[in-house]
Design an enzyme around this catalytic site. Structure first.
Site, PDB file in Angstrom:
ATOM      1  N   ASP A 190      12.661  -0.577   4.214  1.00 51.03           N
ATOM      2  CA  ASP A 190      13.140   0.474   3.313  1.00 51.03           C
ATOM      3  C   ASP A 190      13.195   1.819   4.031  1.00 51.03           C
ATOM      4  O   ASP A 190      12.399   2.087   4.930  1.00 51.03           O
ATOM      5  CB  ASP A 190      12.202   0.555   2.091  1.00 51.03           C
ATOM      6  CG  ASP A 190      12.849   1.297   0.938  1.00 51.03           C
ATOM      7  OD1 ASP A 190      14.095   1.471   0.941  1.00 51.03           O
ATOM      8  OD2 ASP A 190      12.124   1.724   0.030  1.00 51.03           O
ATOM      9  N   HIS A 203      21.790   2.482   7.856  1.00 51.12           N
ATOM     10  CA  HIS A 203      21.818   1.010   7.936  1.00 51.12           C
ATOM     11  C   HIS A 203      22.161   0.567   9.365  1.00 51.12           C
ATOM     12  O   HIS A 203      21.597  -0.395   9.883  1.00 51.12           O
ATOM     13  CB  HIS A 203      22.842   0.443   6.946  1.00 51.12           C
ATOM     14  CG  HIS A 203      22.493   0.718   5.506  1.00 51.12           C
ATOM     15  ND1 HIS A 203      21.227   0.559   5.003  1.00 51.12           N
ATOM     16  CD2 HIS A 203      23.255   1.140   4.454  1.00 51.12           C
ATOM     17  CE1 HIS A 203      21.214   0.885   3.709  1.00 51.12           C
ATOM     18  NE2 HIS A 203      22.431   1.242   3.363  1.00 51.12           N
ATOM     19  N   LEU A 217      10.513 -18.396  17.628  1.00 53.01           N
ATOM     20  CA  LEU A 217      10.443 -17.705  16.336  1.00 53.01           C
ATOM     21  C   LEU A 217      11.579 -18.157  15.413  1.00 53.01           C
ATOM     22  O   LEU A 217      12.691 -18.439  15.883  1.00 53.01           O
ATOM     23  CB  LEU A 217      10.595 -16.199  16.594  1.00 53.01           C
ATOM     24  CG  LEU A 217      10.595 -15.290  15.358  1.00 53.01           C
ATOM     25  CD1 LEU A 217       9.170 -15.095  14.846  1.00 53.01           C
ATOM     26  CD2 LEU A 217      11.223 -13.932  15.679  1.00 53.01           C
TER      27      LEU A 217
END
Ligand code: FPP
Length: 225
Positions: free
Chosen positions: A12, A29, A124
């Protein structure tokens, strides 16, 4: 010592980061996407971290202005296409959770392609929550199970959810203290960490500090020490 096998992050603060610099929200963004890459690369270099789940677009984010939503869709598409060689290089498997049928055919195709091309990677797993909402995920799972002859068990639910893995460490950047419909089921016993740092300013060093604190927390899972 606790192991942060599954880290989940609510990324956020992109909009506020951009606005603070007199830039358009979407710039935040764009900058945030760079941090996604840096954090993923860092996590892929730490053996104990098996899974990194990032909240990239929620079922509620459609309420944002059309241009911001369109920008995010395009950014995701470009990001995934550009990152494919990096996923492969770092042995990272990519998967999406959420109802991706809500996206354009083009974005769905990019998502599927990157999932397929990285399916063999066993380092991962980077899981992006896309058109994801925890309540929606739970409802979709329950609807698939509703005709079951037996009583629904925890195991049956876990198998039907998009994300089948309990979260160890859940982090939210950007200063707010809420879960915003993210991995509610899987975070039943997650340790929650909140930081005021806005996502575009978040760094692997900050993550390392949080992981260090997490390793020392006493996790009792409802039992006694
Ligand atoms: C929250 O910041 C962030 C989002 C709704 C989108 C998250 C997207 C990214 C991190 C970049 C794209 C991701 C990928 C994987 C390429 P906000 O806009 O709510 O910030 P604010 O609270 O300051 O307004």
């Amino acid at each position: 010592m606790n192991k942060a096998k599954h880290i989940a992050i609510i990324m956020d603060g992109n909009g506020r980061w951009a606005e603070a610099q007199g830039k358009k929200r979407v710039k935040g963004h764009e900058e945030g996407a760079k941090v996604v890459k840096a954090i993923t690369t860092y996590c892929s270099s730490i053996a104990e971290i098996e899974r990194l789940t990032l909240y990239a677009f929620s079922t509620e984010n459609w309420k944002r202005p059309r241009l911001e939503v369109e920008f995010l869709m395009k950014l995701l598409d470009t990001y995934l296409q550009k990152e494919l060689p990096v996923y492969l290089q770092n042995n990272v498997r990519f998967e999406a959770i959420g109802d991706i049928q809500g996206f354009s055919k083009k974005l769905q195709k990019t998502i599927k392609t990157v999932e397929e091309k990285t399916a063999h990677c066993d380092g991962l797993t980077q899981s992006l929550a896309l058109n994801y909402g925890s309540q929606d995920e739970i409802l979709r799972a329950m609807n698939r199970l509703k005709n079951s002859q037996e009583d629904i068990t925890l195991e049956m639910m876990s198998k039907e959810l998009d994300c089948k893995h309990d979260v160890d460490l859940l982090i939210r950047t950007g200063g707010d203290h809420r879960l915003s419909n993210f991995l509610l089921w899987q975070s039943a016993y997650a340790e929650l960490f909140f930081t005021d740092i806005l996502w575009p300013d978040f760094t692997p060093k900050e993550l390392e500090k949080i992981i260090k604190k997490f390793t020392k927390v006493e996790r009792r899972f409802g039992g006694l020490k």
